[in-house]
Design an enzyme around this catalytic site. Sequence first.
Site, short mmCIF file in Angstrom:
data_model
loop_
_atom_site.label_atom_id
_atom_site.label_comp_id
_atom_site.label_asym_id
_atom_site.label_seq_id
_atom_site.Cartn_x
_atom_site.Cartn_y
_atom_site.Cartn_z
CG HIS A 155 53.26 104.85 29.82
ND1 HIS A 155 51.81 104.83 29.49
CD2 HIS A 155 53.66 106.07 29.26
CE1 HIS A 155 51.55 106.22 29.17
NE2 HIS A 155 52.48 106.79 28.96
CE LYS A 159 52.64 106.78 33.24
NZ LYS A 159 53.42 108.33 33.90
#
Length: 267
Positions: A155, A159
């Site tokens: 990600h 995040k």
Amino acid sequence: MIKVGILGANGRMGRVLIEAVHGHVNTELGFASVRESSSFIGVDAGELAGIAKQQVMVSALSDEVVKTADVLIDFTLPEALEQNLQLALAANKPIVIGTTGLTGEQLNFIDEAAKSIPVVFAANYSVGINLMLNLVQHAASVMGDDADIEIIEGHHRFKKDAPSGTAMAIGHAIANTLGRDLSKCAIYGREGLSGERSPETIGFATVRAGDIVGDHTALFATLGERLEITHKASSRLTFAKGALTAACWLKEQNKGLYSMQDVLGLV
């Protein structure tokens, strides 16, 4: 038209949800809310999302604001979940929850709320990922007893939780198929002389880099072959469209806790 209320409208997903509501044939924006201290209060929601004006001004979240929508969508932060659920309960509004990184206590909040209102809770709202959850269960039932199983996820740099909620959902789907307890067989990192791999374990590897929207791979490897089931998301709009599909479906449901698998008819 279904009026959708978006909580956390100034977040990355909040802005994309506003765009998705605008482009959806059956939905319109009921409200777009932010924290009371936000500088975005009073801004047109469309301008916030970088699209045409929606004639809906960003507002602070309150009991009165929540009443203006048919269904709520919450992709905010774990610490906001309890308050958001209380507002949904007070207004008797269905709610779609996409917040990840939740504690056991926060998951209990969702369970309790679902006894009174319809709730969809999923780690990932993309159609592809939810199909992947079915595929990994099938792979586990065929290969799981002989294969080493690893889950690799990536990600963006912003995040905050790891492994991702989606990676954990994949892990639970595999573990449940094999009759294993993920809390006991999961390995979240290896370093140094970690020893020979135990065949019962399910490994997780995490990548955080740049603007990766979401990559997930389930790897089943034996001594002679390996199977990789991979999903890659290139746009957050994928998740927003899935959340709207869930919202439209949820409006017609009775109280209870539902998953995206229920929404898509995959269970």
